[in-house]
Design an enzyme around this catalytic site. Structure first.
Site: not given
Length: 669
Positions: A200, A235, A289, A291, A349
Site C-alpha cells: 500500500e 515499524n 488494520e 488487531n 538497536f
C-alpha cells in the site's frame, strides 16, 4: 463465571493476565517452553505445563500442545495475550469445538480482521477511509516491483497476517521493493506461518493513532479513546501515549465512530484496536488494520479511563453485558508508556541477550505529587533474556493530570530504573523524553529516523549538565577518599590526606574545582567562579544516587570502574575521572590507546543465527550489496557491504549460532 484460565502466552503479558485473574478469584495456568522453565509467569500461575522446545513454532504456537495443556489442567477458558496464537482463527475455532471459552473475539472477526487484505475491503464497505494500495495477493518479487511502480514510491510492504512490526518494510525504489518483498515474506513465514504479502501507499509525515474498542456479546460496542503510537523504530512501537496530542474532539469522535462501525460490521466482541494512519499535514485519517486482541500498549488506555481491559475481556467472554455506555467513557489526565527492550541503542538497536545481573524498576504506585508509576514486566533479577522471543523486558508507564507532567515523571522514573547485564534502550528512552520536539507533540512515525539520523550515540551534556555531573563526581570522589583515609594499619608518614582541590575530566573537558564539606551538604566551587551545593545520602557500594543539586533533585546511576566514575542520567553515559591537579597534568601526556582495526572484517552485530550467506570467497562486492542474513528475536537482519571489496574468507555456515562481534567473513586489503 470462568473458573480457570490458561494463558497461551509468556512473559510480560502472561503476568499481566494472571494479576487480573487473581483479583477476580480465578485460577490460572501457565504454559512454558524449555527456555521459560524458570520464567516469572510460571512462578506466578497456580499451575504450569511444559509444552516443548524453545522455538515458538515448536511450543507456543503449536495448537495441539496448548489443547493438551487445557485437557491436563481442566482449564475452562484461554486468554491468548498478544502475538503467538492471539489472532489465529484456527486456534479460536479449536477452542470452540473443545467447549473452552476463548477470551477474545468471535472466529469470524479474527478471520476477517486478521487478514489485512480482507479487512481493508470490509473497512471500505463499512464506510471507513482506507489507504490506496494493492489488496490482492502478490506472487513474487517481480510482481511486487510492478505493483509498487504503479502505486508510486514510497510504498509499505506488509505481511497479511503480520503484527508487532514483523513482515513490514518501506521501499523507496524498485530495488528496495524487490529486497523488501522477500524479507517480509521470510519474516512472515517464520513468525506467523503465513507468507502472504500486500502493498500500500506509504503516507508521508504520518502519525500512527489507534482507537481502543470494546464490545460485549449483546450488541454493545464502545470506543475508549485513542493512543498515539508514532514513536516507532523498524515499524515497532517504542513509546505510546493516551490521549494523542494531535487529535481534537471532533476528529477523535469521527475516528471512534468509524472504529465502532467496523467492529459492528464483523459482530465484534471483546477488546480490540483499530489502527489508523493520520496525515499530519491534511488532518485526514486512513484505516490501517484491526488487531483482534489486547494491544501491548493497553496500559495507557487503562490509566486514562480507569478501566481494567483484561477484566472487561474476561467478563465479556463470560457473557456479561458492559456495565457502562459511551457517555460514561471519560479521558482523565495523560499517560505515557515506554517499552524497555533488550536492544543496544549504541549498536543500532540490535538485539542483546544474556542474564539480567541487576533489575531494579522504580517503585510503583502514586507518588507524593500525585503522579502514578506502573511497570508491567515478565522478568526478574537473575533471569535470562532469550534469543528465541521478542526483546521486551518491561513496559514503564506514568500518569499525570497533564502531558508534560507525565513526561517529566517518565524521565525521572527512567533515571531510577536499573538494568544491568545486557544492552537495553533505557538511555534512548530518556533522550526522547527530554527532546523539545517530542515534548511539543510534533511527532510522526519517522521521528526516530529524523532525530537520530546517524544512530544513537548517547546524549552529550550541555555546559550546565556537565558542570552538575562534574560536581557530583567530585562529591562521590570526596566520599571515596574520606573512606580510604580511615583504613587502619597505615604507616604514619604514608597516611592519606583528604584533598580539597581536584580536576574532573568528563566529556572531553577538564573542570578544576574545590570541594568543601559542610553541614549536611558539600560545596563545590569551580575555578570559573560558579558554585554548586550538593546533598546526597550516597555511600560507596550504592549503584543509584539521589542528589539534591542546585535546587533540583535528581536520580542517577553510579558505577565505579577503578579510578573512573561512570554516571548515567537523562540519556547521558559519562565516565568522569577525578584527579589531583598534578596527576591531571601528567594524564594529558599519556598516549591514547587506539581500538583494533576491524575495517576488513564483517562481524556479527548481534547474537543470532546465520540464515544465509549471499556471497562466495573471491567474489568482489559493491557498497550496499547483501553479504549475509542473521535472524535474532524473530527479526531478519540483512548485513550489507559498506564499500567495494573482495571476499577473502568466509568462516561461517548457514544455521550456525553466533555471538556479538563474532567473525563472519574477512576482506582483502
Amino acid at each position: 463465571m470462568i473458573k480457570k484460565i490458561l494463558i497461551a502466552n509468556r512473559g510480560e503479558i502472561a503476568c499481566r493476565v494472571i494479576k487480573t485473574a487473581k483479583k477476580l478469584g480465578i485460577k490460572t495456568v501457565a504454559v512454558y517452553s524449555d527456555a521459560d522453565r524458570n520464567a516469572l509467569h510460571v512462578e506466578m500461575a497456580d499451575e504450569a505445563v511444559h509444552i516443548g522446545p524453545a522455538p515458538s513454532n515448536q511450543s507456543y504456537i503449536v495448537i495441539d500442545k496448548i489443547l493438551d495443556a487445557i485437557r491436563q489442567t481442566g482449564a475452562d477458558a484461554v486468554h491468548p495475550g498478544y502475538g503467538f496464537l492471539s489472532e489465529n482463527a484456527a486456534f479460536a475455532e479449536a477452542l470452540e469445538k473443545a467447549d473452552v471459552t476463548f477470551i477474545g473475539p468471535p472466529v469470524n472477526a479474527i478471520q476477517a480482521m486478521g487478514d489485512k487484505i480482507t479487512s481493508k475491503k470490509l473497512a471500505a464497505e463499512a464506510g471507513v477511509s482506507t489507504v490506496p494500495g494493492h489488496m490482492g495477493l502478490i506472487a513474487d518479487a517481480d510482481e511486487a516491483v510492478k505493483i509498487s511502480d504503479q502505486i508510486g514510491y514510497p510504498v509499505m510492504i506488509k505481511a497479511s497476517a503480520g503484527g508487532g512490526g514483523k513482515g513490514m518494510r518501506i521501499a523507496w525504489n524498485a530495488e528496495e521493493a524487490r529486497e523488501g518483498f522477500q524479507s517480509s515474506k521470510n519474516e512472515a513465514k517464520n513468525s506467523f506461518g503465513d507468507d502472504r504479502i500486500f502493498i500500500e501507499k506509504f503516507v508521508t509525515e504520518p502519525r500512527h493513532i489507534e482507537i481502543q474498542v470494546l464490545g460485549d456479546k449483546h450488541g454493545n460496542t464502545l470506543y475508549l479513546g485513542e493512543r498515539e503510537c508514532s514513536i516507532q523504530r523498524r515499524n515497532q512501537k517504542v513509546i505510546e501515549e493516551a490521549p494523542s496530542p494531535f487529535l481534537d474532539a471532533a476528529t477523535r469522535k469521527a475516528m471512534g465512530e468509524q472504529a465502532v462501525a467496523l467492529a459492528k460490521a464483523v459482530g465484534y466482541h471483546s477488546a480490540g484496536t483499530v489502527e489508523f494512519i493520520v496525515d499530519g499535514k491534511q488532518n485526514k485519517f486512513y484505516f490501517l488494520e484491526m488487531n483482534t486482541r489486547l494491544q501491548v500498549e493497553h496500559p495507557v488506555t487503562e490509566l486514562v479511563t480507569g478501566l481494567d481491559l483484561v477484566e472487561q475481556m474476561i467478563r465479556v467472554a463470560a457473557g456479561e453485558k458492559l456495565s457502562f455506555g459511551q457517555d460514561d467513557v471519560k479521558l482523565n489526565g495523560w499517560a505515557i508508556e515506554s517499552r524497555l527492550y533488550a536492544e543496544d541503542p549504541y549498536r543500532n538497536f540490535l538485539p542483546s541477550i544474556g542474564r539480567l545481573t541487576r533489575y531494579r524498576p522504580p517503585a510503583e504506585g502514586t507518588t507524593a505529587d500525585g503522579t502514578v508509576i506502573r511497570n508491567d514486566t515478565g522478568v526478574f533479577e537473575g533471569g535470562e533474556i532469550s534469543m528465541y522471543y521478542d526483546p521486551m523486558i518491561a513496559k514503564l508507564c506514568t500518569w499525570a493530570p497533564e502531558r508534560l507532567t507525565a513526561i517529566d515523571a517518565m524521565s525521572e522514573a527512567l533515571d531510577s530504573f536499573e538494568v544491568e547485564g545486557i544492552g537495553h534502550n533505557l538511555p534512548f528512552l530518556s533522550a526522547v523524553m527530554n527532546q523539545e520536539r517530542f515534548r511539543s507533540g510534533k511527532i510522526t512515525t519517522a521521528y526516530i529516523a529524523e532525530e537520530f539520523k546517524d544512530g544513537f550515540t548517547g546524549v552529550i551534556p550541555d555546559a550546565v549538565s556537565a558542570e552538575m555531573l562534574a560536581a557530583i563526581a567530585a562529591v562521590i570522589n570526596h566520599r571515596l577518599q574520606a573512606r580510604a583515609i580511615q583504613i587502619s594499619g597505615t604507616i604514619g608518614n604514608h597516611a592519606r590526606k583528604l584533598g580539597k582541590d581536584w580536576v574532573v575530566n568528563l566529556a572531553g573537558s577538564d573542570h578544576g574545582l574545590t570541594v568543601t564539606e559542610g553541614t549536611g551538604n558539600t560545596r563545590v566551587a569551580f575555578e570559573a567562579g560558579n558554585e554548586l551545593v550538593v546533598a546526597t545520602d550516597w555511600q560507596p557500594g550504592q549503584t543509584l544516587a539521589h542528589v539534591d543539586i542546585g535546587g533540583d533533585t535528581i536520580a542517577l546511576k553510579v558505577d565505579l570502574k577503578g579510578p573512573a566514575i561512570r554516571l548515567r542520567w537523562r540519556g547521558m553515559d559519562i565516565t568522569a575521572r577525578v584527579r589531583s591537579p598534578r596527576v591531571a597534568a601528567l594524564a594529558k601526556l599519556m598516549p591514547e590507546k587506539l581500538p583494533p582495526d576491524t575495517s576488513k572484517m564483517l562481524l556479527c552485530p548481534m547474537p543470532g543465527v546465520i540464515t544465509g550467506v549471499a556471497v562466495k570467497e573471491g567474489e568482489t562486492v559493491e557498497a550496499g550489496q547483501a553479504l549475509a542474513t542473521v535472524e535474532a528475536m524473530k527479526m531478519e537482519n540483512i548485513l550489507k557491504a559498506e564499500r567495494r571489496g573482495t571476499v577473502k574468507k568466509i568462516v561461517v555456515k548457514p544455521s550456525q549460532s553466533l555471538a556479538v562481534d563474532e567473525l563472519i567473513m574477512e576482506f582483502e586489503g
